[in-house]
Design a protein around this motif. Structure first.
Motif, PDB file in Angstrom:
ATOM      1  N   ILE A 209       0.866  -1.181   0.000  1.00 45.51           N
ATOM      2  CA  ILE A 209       0.000   0.000   0.000  1.00 45.51           C
ATOM      3  C   ILE A 209       0.901   1.229   0.000  1.00 45.51           C
ATOM      4  O   ILE A 209       1.807   1.354   0.821  1.00 45.51           O
ATOM      5  N   VAL A 210       0.646   2.154  -0.919  1.00 45.87           N
ATOM      6  CA  VAL A 210       1.518   3.324  -1.050  1.00 45.87           C
ATOM      7  C   VAL A 210       0.837   4.614  -0.615  1.00 45.87           C
ATOM      8  O   VAL A 210       1.452   5.684  -0.657  1.00 45.87           O
ATOM      9  N   GLY A 211      -0.420   4.526  -0.171  1.00 44.87           N
ATOM     10  CA  GLY A 211      -1.081   5.740   0.283  1.00 44.87           C
ATOM     11  C   GLY A 211      -2.518   5.471   0.680  1.00 44.87           C
ATOM     12  O   GLY A 211      -3.052   4.385   0.463  1.00 44.87           O
ATOM     13  N   GLU A 212      -3.146   6.470   1.278  1.00 41.13           N
ATOM     14  CA  GLU A 212      -4.534   6.374   1.731  1.00 41.13           C
ATOM     15  C   GLU A 212      -5.305   7.583   1.218  1.00 41.13           C
ATOM     16  O   GLU A 212      -4.825   8.712   1.255  1.00 41.13           O
ATOM     17  N   ILE A 213      -6.501   7.324   0.723  1.00 40.33           N
ATOM     18  CA  ILE A 213      -7.393   8.374   0.242  1.00 40.33           C
ATOM     19  C   ILE A 213      -8.649   8.347   1.111  1.00 40.33           C
ATOM     20  O   ILE A 213      -9.317   7.317   1.208  1.00 40.33           O
ATOM     21  N   LYS A 214      -8.961   9.494   1.743  1.00 40.88           N
ATOM     22  CA  LYS A 214     -10.124   9.561   2.637  1.00 40.88           C
ATOM     23  C   LYS A 214     -11.061  10.674   2.181  1.00 40.88           C
ATOM     24  O   LYS A 214     -10.598  11.746   1.761  1.00 40.88           O
ATOM     25  N   ALA A 215     -12.366  10.408   2.286  1.00 40.69           N
ATOM     26  CA  ALA A 215     -13.356  11.417   1.896  1.00 40.69           C
ATOM     27  C   ALA A 215     -13.310  12.618   2.827  1.00 40.69           C
ATOM     28  O   ALA A 215     -13.576  13.746   2.417  1.00 40.69           O
ATOM     29  N   ASN A 216     -12.996  12.379   4.091  1.00 39.05           N
ATOM     30  CA  ASN A 216     -13.031  13.453   5.092  1.00 39.05           C
ATOM     31  C   ASN A 216     -11.639  13.777   5.617  1.00 39.05           C
ATOM     32  O   ASN A 216     -11.443  14.031   6.790  1.00 39.05           O
ATOM     33  N   ASN A 217     -10.669  13.796   4.716  1.00 39.85           N
ATOM     34  CA  ASN A 217      -9.271  13.903   5.140  1.00 39.85           C
ATOM     35  C   ASN A 217      -8.791  15.348   5.269  1.00 39.85           C
ATOM     36  O   ASN A 217      -7.784  15.622   5.905  1.00 39.85           O
ATOM     37  N   ALA A 218      -9.528  16.295   4.655  1.00 35.25           N
ATOM     38  CA  ALA A 218      -9.039  17.677   4.593  1.00 35.25           C
ATOM     39  C   ALA A 218      -9.148  18.376   5.947  1.00 35.25           C
ATOM     40  O   ALA A 218     -10.135  18.216   6.661  1.00 35.25           O
ATOM     41  N   GLU A 219      -8.118  19.141   6.278  1.00 37.41           N
ATOM     42  CA  GLU A 219      -8.155  19.991   7.465  1.00 37.41           C
ATOM     43  C   GLU A 219      -8.435  21.416   6.998  1.00 37.41           C
ATOM     44  O   GLU A 219      -7.718  21.950   6.147  1.00 37.41           O
TER      45      GLU A 219
ATOM     46  N   LYS B 180       1.406   2.726   9.095  1.00 36.07           N
ATOM     47  CA  LYS B 180       2.399   3.317   9.984  1.00 36.07           C
ATOM     48  C   LYS B 180       3.482   4.003   9.154  1.00 36.07           C
ATOM     49  O   LYS B 180       3.915   3.475   8.121  1.00 36.07           O
ATOM     50  N   LYS B 181       3.901   5.143   9.621  1.00 39.77           N
ATOM     51  CA  LYS B 181       4.913   5.903   8.896  1.00 39.77           C
ATOM     52  C   LYS B 181       6.215   5.121   8.815  1.00 39.77           C
ATOM     53  O   LYS B 181       6.658   4.514   9.781  1.00 39.77           O
ATOM     54  N   ASN B 182       6.796   5.105   7.600  1.00 40.61           N
ATOM     55  CA  ASN B 182       8.077   4.437   7.344  1.00 40.61           C
ATOM     56  C   ASN B 182       8.027   2.929   7.585  1.00 40.61           C
ATOM     57  O   ASN B 182       9.048   2.305   7.874  1.00 40.61           O
ATOM     58  N   GLN B 183       6.839   2.338   7.473  1.00 43.91           N
ATOM     59  CA  GLN B 183       6.717   0.882   7.600  1.00 43.91           C
ATOM     60  C   GLN B 183       5.853   0.365   6.458  1.00 43.91           C
ATOM     61  O   GLN B 183       4.712   0.779   6.289  1.00 43.91           O
ATOM     62  N   ASP B 184       6.413  -0.547   5.658  1.00 47.21           N
ATOM     63  CA  ASP B 184       5.670  -1.119   4.537  1.00 47.21           C
ATOM     64  C   ASP B 184       4.467  -1.906   5.032  1.00 47.21           C
ATOM     65  O   ASP B 184       4.534  -2.571   6.072  1.00 47.21           O
ATOM     66  N   TYR B 185       3.376  -1.830   4.276  1.00 47.59           N
ATOM     67  CA  TYR B 185       2.184  -2.622   4.570  1.00 47.59           C
ATOM     68  C   TYR B 185       1.848  -3.407   3.307  1.00 47.59           C
ATOM     69  O   TYR B 185       1.475  -2.832   2.282  1.00 47.59           O
ATOM     70  N   PHE B 186       2.035  -4.718   3.381  1.00 47.11           N
ATOM     71  CA  PHE B 186       1.863  -5.572   2.218  1.00 47.11           C
ATOM     72  C   PHE B 186       0.520  -6.294   2.262  1.00 47.11           C
ATOM     73  O   PHE B 186       0.075  -6.731   3.327  1.00 47.11           O
ATOM     74  N   ILE B 187      -0.085  -6.409   1.094  1.00 45.28           N
ATOM     75  CA  ILE B 187      -1.302  -7.206   0.959  1.00 45.28           C
ATOM     76  C   ILE B 187      -1.079  -8.255  -0.121  1.00 45.28           C
ATOM     77  O   ILE B 187      -0.180  -8.128  -0.968  1.00 45.28           O
ATOM     78  N   GLY B 188      -1.880  -9.303  -0.068  1.00 41.00           N
ATOM     79  CA  GLY B 188      -1.806 -10.349  -1.079  1.00 41.00           C
ATOM     80  C   GLY B 188      -3.161 -10.564  -1.720  1.00 41.00           C
ATOM     81  O   GLY B 188      -4.200 -10.494  -1.048  1.00 41.00           O
TER      82      GLY B 188
END
Length: 648
Positions: free
Chosen positions: A365-375, A539-547
């Motif tokens: 996973i290289v990023g996250e997209i959220k509908a309510n992410n804006a500050e 988590k920042k600076n930690q790879d999260y792998f999916i299969g």
């Protein structure tokens, strides 16, 4: 059917999370075929040979070794021992039922190479099937050329399906000249006329099969493979005419096989029983008419339980491999015994069941997209529009214990009114931003409070999806999971580590293509198919792998190059008891480079590199780029041409 996951993300956050909880959530054992399970450390574990449960591979060890080898993700990981295990399971099941039932024929199965034509896959299946005389099936000229080179066991069968021209027929007869048991399955009557003509010209006796257009239809996505409108096959009248045509040409001894096929991924065992009964009856009647066939080919159709539901859903099956085999053996035996004709040799073309489990796609996973992410600053202003004030007052109403349903309805109405007002220039862009930010704050608060409610109105249940994140995956759906896009095929997707932690983020997955269809929003979860799946916070600076699993059938060979994303790097894994990690990487197959995919599309990368170099040189000569910098830019462009098509 949409499932809500408040249980995992909200309602029981204080309850202890266990490996059993992870297993129930992701249903790994139900779709894993005995090969995959959640390990005690929370990582996915692979048992390549279910008969040797002491040998387990931790998928994290595989990921770590891939990194050490410098192989870039995403990758296809092939567990070759799973291929061998599936070949053995199928052949042993037929042998067991044949012996137990007193069936007089043999099992002479073939692997249809269209399911996965990769050379390494075909080689492994041929080698694993040698002791069972397990052969190959080809449905095109190119596949036949490959099969002639690789199916060298003279005791195994080669079945040829699909439409055929004269060159195809001559290749088949070359195989006969080489001493192979190559059976040409006639799909339409004109093919038989052509085959007889060429065989007489070359003075080579062919082996001939006739494909019956069955009245029985399968159940599932491919049920149109049977019935009167089926693409392939001969009617009963054509079958009899074909047999008589061979008799008239003194070639009735060349008629060897009756073939039928009612569809891939058969979901209901009843369709298998019905097809077997009909096919066996046709065989028996033909035998009594004097056409002494040696083989019945029941075709493909042995399904895979993609969603683990053991049901008749399009992504499942309500039977096991053992039950399928027993119904074929006992069903044909029963008809033959009643009609007092000899038991034929049995052929099946079960490609999906052989290959699906052995291959998976691993990516990060290289990023996250959220509908309510804006500050955004929503502080009140003296002259702000009434819609902004109304939306802010709803937050106060929630804090004072207001009705959740009423707040939801009002917030939804104010948001719609704000969009209309903005188009009419009544609401400013800044005010619209405040309204949207406040709206999502309200929806998030509603979502949390709904976890404690006994009843949730249907329209508010949609919040679970609306507030879910989209995890951005470094891969292309169109290249690696074409069926999820084309036919809504469900493929299991799970995190490969941290399953000993509670997953608290409901997500769907999107790929890196510039296409809105580049997404996966159907997931195997607990007791059904969901449009979101719980995963863990990044988590920042930690790879999260999916299969993504069960990709070994069709997905490897059907991918396209949307956005010029090419084939993935491949890693071939063999289990090895003496290795501390129970495996070794036997082969690494490089995926497509940018150079490769551009060349396929008729570009000429060397010319492109020269053109860019000339443009850079012009800028250097004008003094707009320094010479040393120009060399670096030229090298960078050329290195990109040689690089992987996916994100680094």
């Amino acid at each position: 059917m949409r499932k809500n996951f408040y249980l995992y993300a909200e309602k029981q956050t204080l309850a202890k999370w266990s490996i059993d909880d992870a297993e129930r959530l992701y249903s790994v054992k139900r779709w894993g075929g005995g090969y995959f399970e959640v390990g005690p450390n929370g990582n996915l574990h692979v048992t390549p040979d279910p008969s040797n449960t002491e040998m387990r591979i931790d998928i994290q060890d595989v990921i770590d070794e891939i990194k050490e080898e410098g192989i870039q993700f995403p990758v296809v990981v092939r567990f070759h021992d799973i291929l061998r295990s599936q070949v053995a399971q199928l052949n042993k099941a037929f042998r067991h039922n044949i012996q137990e039932s007193g069936f007089q024929g043999k099992y002479m199965g073939v692997y249809p190479v269209k399911v996965n034509q990769m050379r390494e896959v075909v080689e492994e299946i041929v080698e694993a099937g040698e002791e069972y005389n397990y052969g190959l099936e080809a449905g095109s000229k190119a596949e036949l050329l490959a099969v002639l080179a690789y199916n060298v066991n003279e005791d195994s069968l080669t079945i040829l399906n699909g439409y055929k021209d004269e060159e195809f027929m001559r290749l088949a007869l070359l195989g006969r000249k080489l001493g192979r048991k190559i059976i040409v399955v006639v799909e339409k009557f004109s093919e038989l006329i052509s085959l007889v003509k060429i065989a007489k010209e070359l003075k080579i006796d062919p082996m001939i099969g006739l494909r019956s257009k069955m009245t029985v239809k399968g159940r599932g996505k491919w049920e149109s493979s049977g019935g009167d409108r089926a693409k392939f096959g001969l009617t009963i009248a054509e079958i009899i005419n074909a047999a008589r045509y061979l008799q008239e040409n003194d070639m009735i001894h060349c008629l060897n096989l009756l073939h039928f096929h009612i569809g891939s991924q058969l979901t209901d065992i009843r369709s298998v029983k019905e097809a077997v009964a009909e096919g066996a009856q046709i065989y028996a009647e033909m035998y009594r008419m004097g056409f002494k066939l040696d083989y019945i080919d029941v075709g493909g159709g042995l399904g895979i339980d993609y969603d683990g539901s053991q049901s008749t859903s399009e992504s499942s099956r309500n039977y096991t491999m053992q039950e399928y085999v027993a119904d074929v053996v006992y069903g044909i035996k029963e008809v033959c015994d009643l009609e007092k004709v000899p038991h034929p040799n049995l052929v099946s073309e079960s490609g999906r069941a052989i290959t699906a489990h052995h291959s998976c796609v691993i990516t990060q996973i290289v990023g996250e997209i959220k509908a309510n992410n804006a500050e955004f600053d929503t502080s009140p202003e003296d002259d702000e529009h009434v819609l902004v004030r109304n939306m802010r007052e709803l937050i106060s109403a929630l804090a004072e214990g207001g009705s959740l349903q009423e707040v939801f309805n009002d917030a939804s109405q104010y948001k719609e009114q704000a969009l209309s007002a903005f188009k009419l220039r009544v609401v400013s862009l800044n005010e619209l931003a405040k309204i949207e930010t406040l709206y999502w704050q309200i929806m998030s608060e509603l979502h949390e409070r709904m976890a404690d409610e006994d009843f949730i109105p249907e329209e508010m249940q949609e919040l679970d999806y609306a507030l879910s994140s989209q995890y951005l995956c470094n891969f292309s759906v169109f290249q690696s999971a074409a069926d999820t896009w084309a036919i809504d095929q469900v493929l299991p997707v799970i995190p490969l580590q941290r399953m000993n932690e509670r997953p608290t983020v409901n997500v769907s997955l999107v790929d890196i293509t510039c296409d809105s269809d580049g997404k996966i929003d159907q997931f195997v979860c607990e007791s059904g198919i969901s449009d979101v799946i719980p995963m863990h916070k990044l988590k920042k600076n930690q790879d999260y792998f999916i299969g993504m699993f069960l990709t070994g059938a069709y997905q490897d060979v059907m991918g396209d190059m949307h956005n010029l994303f090419g084939r993935l790097n491949e890693v071939h894994i063999y289990s090895y008891d003496d290795d501390p990690q129970d495996f070794y990487i036997e082969e690494i197959v490089k995926g497509s480079s940018v150079n490769d995919v551009l060349s396929i599309m008729q570009y000429h990368p060397p010319t492109m590199a020269q053109q860019v170099k000339r443009l850079i040189d012009k800028k250097v000569s004008k003094g707009e780029i320094k010479p040393r910098e120009g060399v670096k830019w030229t090298d960078f462009y050329e290195n990109c041409l040689d690089g992987y098509t996916y994100l680094k």
